[in-house]
Design an enzyme around this catalytic site. Sequence first.
Site, PDB file in Angstrom:
ATOM      1  N   GLU A 154      44.434  33.456  32.725  1.00 37.67           N
ATOM      2  CA  GLU A 154      44.596  32.109  33.280  1.00 37.67           C
ATOM      3  C   GLU A 154      44.665  31.045  32.189  1.00 37.67           C
ATOM      4  O   GLU A 154      45.538  30.170  32.203  1.00 37.67           O
ATOM      5  CB  GLU A 154      43.459  31.794  34.247  1.00 37.67           C
ATOM      6  CG  GLU A 154      43.567  32.508  35.589  1.00 37.67           C
ATOM      7  CD  GLU A 154      43.100  33.944  35.551  1.00 37.67           C
ATOM      8  OE1 GLU A 154      43.324  34.670  36.539  1.00 37.67           O
ATOM      9  OE2 GLU A 154      42.501  34.344  34.523  1.00 37.67           O
TER      10      GLU A 154
ATOM     11  N   HIS B 121      37.384  33.830  46.801  1.00 33.99           N
ATOM     12  CA  HIS B 121      38.796  33.708  47.170  1.00 33.99           C
ATOM     13  C   HIS B 121      39.008  32.659  48.261  1.00 33.99           C
ATOM     14  O   HIS B 121      40.044  32.652  48.913  1.00 33.99           O
ATOM     15  CB  HIS B 121      39.344  35.050  47.677  1.00 33.99           C
ATOM     16  CG  HIS B 121      39.338  36.149  46.659  1.00 33.99           C
ATOM     17  ND1 HIS B 121      38.190  36.798  46.287  1.00 33.99           N
ATOM     18  CD2 HIS B 121      40.342  36.696  45.929  1.00 33.99           C
ATOM     19  CE1 HIS B 121      38.487  37.717  45.378  1.00 33.99           C
ATOM     20  NE2 HIS B 121      39.779  37.669  45.140  1.00 33.99           N
TER      21      HIS B 121
END
Length: 661
Positions: free
Chosen positions: A397, A464
């Site tokens: 990321e 999530h």
Amino acid sequence: MSAEERVTHEIDLVAAWSALAMPRIIEEKMLRLIRQGRIAKWFSGYGQEAIAVGVALALEERDYIVPTHRNLGVWTTRKVPLRPLFCQLMGRAGGYTKGRDRTFHFGLPQERIVGMISHVGAMLPVACGLGFAAQYRDEDCVTAVFVGDGASREGDFHEAMNLAACWKLPVIFVLENNGYGLSTPTSEAMAVEHLADAAAGYGMAGERVDGNDFMEVYRSVTAAARLARTGGGPTLLEMKTFRVRGHEEASGVKYVPPELIEEWMSRDPVERFRAAMLEEEIMSREQIEAVRKRLEAEVDDAAEFALAQPLVESSPEAEKRDVFAPATAKAADPGKDASEIRFIDAVTDGLRLAMQKDVDVVLFGQDIAEYGGVFKVTAGFLDEFGRDRVRNTPIIESGAIGAAMGMALCGLKPVVEMQYADFITCGFNQVVNNLATTHYRWGQPLNVTIRAPYGGHIGAGPFHSQCVEAWFTSVPGLKVVVPGTPHDAKGLLIAAIEDPNPVLFFEHKFLYRSLKGMVPDGHYSTEIGRARIIRVGTDATIVTYGLGVQWALAAAEMQASQGREIEIVDLRTLAPWDRATVIDSVKKTGRALVLHEAPLTGGFGGEIAATIAEETFQYLDAPPVRVAGEDLPIPFSPNLESEIFSARARFGEALERLLTY
């Protein structure tokens, strides 16, 4: 240095001596100024000059260099004018950052130099982006990026090395192993002696170099650049050197054994090169001294000029004006034809149209190519646009976002997909400290769009399902967009991709396949920063965004059956947010409820409610109400999320309380 060496490298040794002497003379000047109390701080590269100068001379003018705070020789070798450079170093008017950042924390695109930020290692992925841009455009351009031995343990170092090797990027990693981090010896920070050995683990070339030998530095960089230009990929060059002065002058060197400093002083790169010039009879003592006197005069002039300049002055208006690059593109009206499509299809359509319109738009992220992304937003894009424009990245990321910055520096318009918004934590530094600050600090637009699927109500648990928008709304220089309808998902995404600023684009996962709406066909854009009144009313205002829009519409329908008309303001953009539309609505209705899915404490609703209280107090018939998620991690069980965590469970009662106050 042999005659054969000189011919092989085709270097003007007289010019090289001048280039090598210049940063040393500046070092000496700055140290004198500190002793005189005329300046307070200096990060010295004394004894490491051969690396910066050798790298700069070995590369072509078209090549990028990404230096750190000890690489003064890069700037002087690239002939950056000394007067404004000294103004920058001393924080005076006339510097390159208008007093907004220090020393070498800026870039000069015209000189192909991109400076650092204080978070060491952060610029390494940026170099990968610069390398990608050269590769994408088939340009004969190499990027050299500097890193210290301490920062080579940062995650960005490993992410950048791996990405450069995987994509065979034309990047040279120049690792200055100078013996210490701040005060911690390198030997205590890592278990290996030779850091260049790391190259083998990534499948790239690696070499140990005597960083105090100018010609060896020049030779190694020349060879690495040749390899990069011919498609051989990146190289890691470990430059063995030493920091004979403190991390910065105030730190001192008491933690360094004196005999170690003496040993390295005997290998001083400037003196070694000077001795070689005399031994080879390339220059006489008189010629060397003449060069020194000329350079000393130039340095004295620039330093004294800078010290005579005033401190930087400005105004709040001027400072705020430079936080964002001006967005020249205007919102484009949609066409007359429209189709009813899902939220996810609107995102896909906007992305596809932006790519069809502009070849500078490139997509990358985890599993976005053949697989089409975990939510299938980019399904089929690889076949349509090709691997150059649709690329899978490793699980990096921070590396991916940093690379996007490098691409944007070269004029590309990268769109990065975070697999889940929750995972952006791993790239937080690149977003808030690198992307968001750059335009304010040195005027560089950065057209980067980060797509982040977010939100709950899909039974995905705490890692999530988070709504993380409030982490970013207090970061100046970052635009935060949260569409709540398919129409806005498409129009705002196109606008984000066309915006010259970094944009965080949150897409609600629950809405992807559960919400349909009429969406204009063809290319159009929706103005970022403008809220929309999606239902007109007189009895109360609900201010919301994202999934909250659907909750608000359902509640308004229920209240309408009881004769109450609720006005709904869909913010659409949280940074910058449309205060005027919210204030005008609340002044009209006299009651306000702020609704969002994220937890209550620290949520963006607190900012909205506080603004309403300050700006509309005399118009209010009831205190503003906030309805948000509980201050809990989001539970996995659907009933725990919907009945305990979710704002929706408390929304109806709170709205009724507001209306009957």
